[in-house]
Design a protein around this motif. Structure first.
Motif, short mmCIF file in Angstrom:
data_model
loop_
_atom_site.label_atom_id
_atom_site.label_comp_id
_atom_site.label_asym_id
_atom_site.label_seq_id
_atom_site.Cartn_x
_atom_site.Cartn_y
_atom_site.Cartn_z
N LEU A 126 -41.18 0.51 -5.09
CA LEU A 126 -41.99 0.11 -3.94
C LEU A 126 -41.19 -0.66 -2.90
CD1 LEU A 126 -45.24 -1.07 -5.80
CD2 LEU A 126 -44.96 1.03 -4.46
N MET A 127 -40.06 -1.22 -3.31
CA MET A 127 -39.25 -2.04 -2.41
C MET A 127 -38.42 -1.21 -1.45
SD MET A 127 -37.98 -4.85 -5.22
CE MET A 127 -37.05 -5.74 -3.98
N PHE A 128 -38.26 0.08 -1.71
CA PHE A 128 -37.38 0.92 -0.90
C PHE A 128 -38.21 1.71 0.11
CE2 PHE A 128 -35.19 0.37 -4.95
CZ PHE A 128 -33.95 -0.08 -4.52
N SER A 129 -37.76 1.68 1.35
CA SER A 129 -38.44 2.43 2.41
C SER A 129 -38.04 3.91 2.31
CB SER A 129 -38.06 1.88 3.78
OG SER A 129 -36.68 2.14 4.05
N PRO A 130 -38.82 4.80 2.91
CA PRO A 130 -38.47 6.24 2.88
C PRO A 130 -37.12 6.53 3.51
CG PRO A 130 -40.76 5.93 3.54
CD PRO A 130 -40.15 4.57 3.50
N HIS A 131 -36.67 5.70 4.43
CA HIS A 131 -35.36 5.94 5.06
C HIS A 131 -34.23 5.75 4.06
CE1 HIS A 131 -37.31 6.13 8.98
NE2 HIS A 131 -37.94 5.01 8.69
N VAL A 132 -34.41 4.85 3.11
CA VAL A 132 -33.37 4.60 2.11
C VAL A 132 -33.24 5.78 1.16
CG1 VAL A 132 -32.67 3.08 0.22
CG2 VAL A 132 -33.71 2.12 2.28
N THR A 133 -34.36 6.39 0.82
CA THR A 133 -34.34 7.50 -0.14
C THR A 133 -34.26 8.86 0.53
OG1 THR A 133 -36.78 7.52 -0.16
CG2 THR A 133 -35.67 6.14 -1.80
N ALA A 134 -34.06 8.92 1.85
CA ALA A 134 -34.05 10.21 2.55
C ALA A 134 -32.88 11.08 2.09
CB ALA A 134 -33.98 9.98 4.06
N ILE A 135 -31.69 10.50 1.99
CA ILE A 135 -30.53 11.29 1.58
C ILE A 135 -30.64 11.74 0.13
CG2 ILE A 135 -28.02 11.23 1.23
CD1 ILE A 135 -27.80 9.47 3.69
N PRO A 136 -30.98 10.86 -0.83
CA PRO A 136 -31.18 11.36 -2.20
C PRO A 136 -32.25 12.44 -2.29
CG PRO A 136 -31.00 8.97 -2.21
CD PRO A 136 -31.07 9.39 -0.78
N ASN A 137 -33.34 12.30 -1.54
CA ASN A 137 -34.38 13.33 -1.55
C ASN A 137 -33.83 14.66 -1.04
OD1 ASN A 137 -36.42 11.76 -2.59
ND2 ASN A 137 -37.27 11.20 -0.60
N TYR A 138 -33.04 14.59 0.00
CA TYR A 138 -32.46 15.83 0.54
C TYR A 138 -31.52 16.49 -0.47
CZ TYR A 138 -30.21 19.08 3.74
OH TYR A 138 -29.74 20.22 4.35
N LEU A 139 -30.71 15.69 -1.14
CA LEU A 139 -29.79 16.26 -2.13
C LEU A 139 -30.54 16.89 -3.28
CD1 LEU A 139 -27.06 13.43 -2.22
CD2 LEU A 139 -26.94 15.65 -1.06
N VAL A 140 -31.62 16.24 -3.72
CA VAL A 140 -32.41 16.80 -4.81
C VAL A 140 -33.07 18.10 -4.38
CG1 VAL A 140 -34.43 16.42 -6.28
CG2 VAL A 140 -32.79 14.58 -5.93
N MET A 141 -33.68 18.10 -3.20
CA MET A 141 -34.34 19.31 -2.71
C MET A 141 -33.33 20.45 -2.50
SD MET A 141 -37.57 18.63 -2.57
CE MET A 141 -37.30 17.58 -4.01
N SER A 142 -32.14 20.09 -2.03
CA SER A 142 -31.10 21.10 -1.83
C SER A 142 -30.63 21.67 -3.16
CB SER A 142 -29.92 20.51 -1.06
OG SER A 142 -28.89 21.45 -0.90
N GLY A 143 -30.46 20.79 -4.16
CA GLY A 143 -30.04 21.26 -5.47
C GLY A 143 -31.06 22.17 -6.13
N LEU A 144 -32.33 21.94 -5.86
CA LEU A 144 -33.40 22.78 -6.42
C LEU A 144 -33.64 24.04 -5.59
CD1 LEU A 144 -35.99 20.00 -7.37
CD2 LEU A 144 -34.55 21.31 -8.93
N GLY A 145 -32.99 24.13 -4.44
CA GLY A 145 -33.18 25.31 -3.60
C GLY A 145 -34.49 25.31 -2.84
#
Length: 284
Positions: A126-145
């Motif tokens: 809850l302490m992390f804003s969406p901007h902080v997790t944007a890059i990890p989210n992109y990498l995960v989505m990219s890895g899953l295709g």
């Protein structure tokens, strides 16, 4: 018990003063909404007049007509943008409520190894804003295709940590005796979850609906979706408003359209949240 049965005594002048105080601040908070509604019906000369006028004097629907004309010239019909936005919003919000509730149920009503650690991780998230997790989210989505697909926006929305935290807090208030009685009667875990737990935490998932719906409704998906036929309504309307001063009236109409749906949802759901909260207090 005396604390709850004690009646609040307040004189009429104090009650009137309190009402006026709240009414003034309520109207102050409503000013941006009223201003946005008036701007949507202002002609261009009133939009750029100085000093600016708060209320429209010559209301017109030209801004909405221009919006329809501009969207009609697009090679992707506006109905497609509406469909994409509704699909992402409905599945993302609904999936978030369901999965957050299913994950919160064992954390709230069962003690298993690692349950406290899992909940601490949720609180930390809850302490992390969406901007902080944007890059990890992109990498995960990219890895899953899943880049350039609906799933790139729907799946991350289902993992919103606030939903799990809120559902767990509400489920902890449900008496264990009620669940044990259902188990004695032969009810399965899924039956207990859907027929007993979920109706009793209705305020929680209605609150999640109010919180999550505007986020997905207003997303443009620019970081994950690149195909024009998969773009959301917000992205299409943003492109229109970037055309310059000539589209200022269209931009005002766009702002009204984008904010009207979440506001209507909030007005409809707010009464239900208050009603369920006032009637769902339970104790062992």
């Amino acid at each position: 018990m005396r604390l709850f049965n004690k009646r609040l005594n307040r004189s009429l002048p104090v009650t009137t003063l309190l009402f006026l105080f709240l009414a003034v601040f309520g109207m102050f908070m409503a000013l941006p909404l009223v201003y946005a509604v008036n701007n949507a019906f202002k002609p261009l000369d009133e939009l750029f007049i100085f000093p600016p006028r708060f209320f429209v004097r010559n209301p017109t629907l030209d801004n909405f007509y221009d919006l329809v004309a501009v969207m009609g010239d697009s090679w992707v019909p506006i109905s497609r943008y509406f469909f994409n936005t509704i699909l992402i919003t409905v599945f993302g919000t609904g999936g978030h409520i369901i999965f957050a509730s299913m994950a919160a149920y064992p954390l709230a009503k069962y003690k298993f190894p690692g349950s406290k650690v899992i909940f601490q991780i949720v609180i930390l998230a809850l302490m992390f804003s969406p901007h902080v997790t944007a890059i990890p989210n992109y990498l995960v989505m990219s890895g899953l295709g899943w880049i350039d697909s609906y799933l790139s926006l729907i799946i991350p929305a289902m993992a919103f940590p606030l939903g799990l935290f809120l559902m767990k807090q509400f489920m902890e208030q449900i008496p264990d005796a009620m669940l044990e009685a259902a188990k004695i009667d032969g009810a399965s875990e899924f039956h207990i979850f859907w027929k007993i737990v979920m109706p009793n935490v209705k305020p929680a998932w209605l609150t999640l609906l109010i919180l999550q719906f505007p986020i997905l409704w207003g997303t443009n998906g620019g970081n994950f979706i690149y195909s024009e036929e998969l773009k959301t309504l917000n992205y299409a309307l943003e492109q229109i408003t970037e055309a310059g001063i000539a589209r200022a009236g269209v931009g005002a109409a766009v702002a009204l359209i984008l904010m009207s749906v979440p506001i209507i949802l909030f007005i409809v759901s707010q009464s239900k949240v208050i009603e369920t909260m006032s009637s769902s207090g339970m104790k062992d």
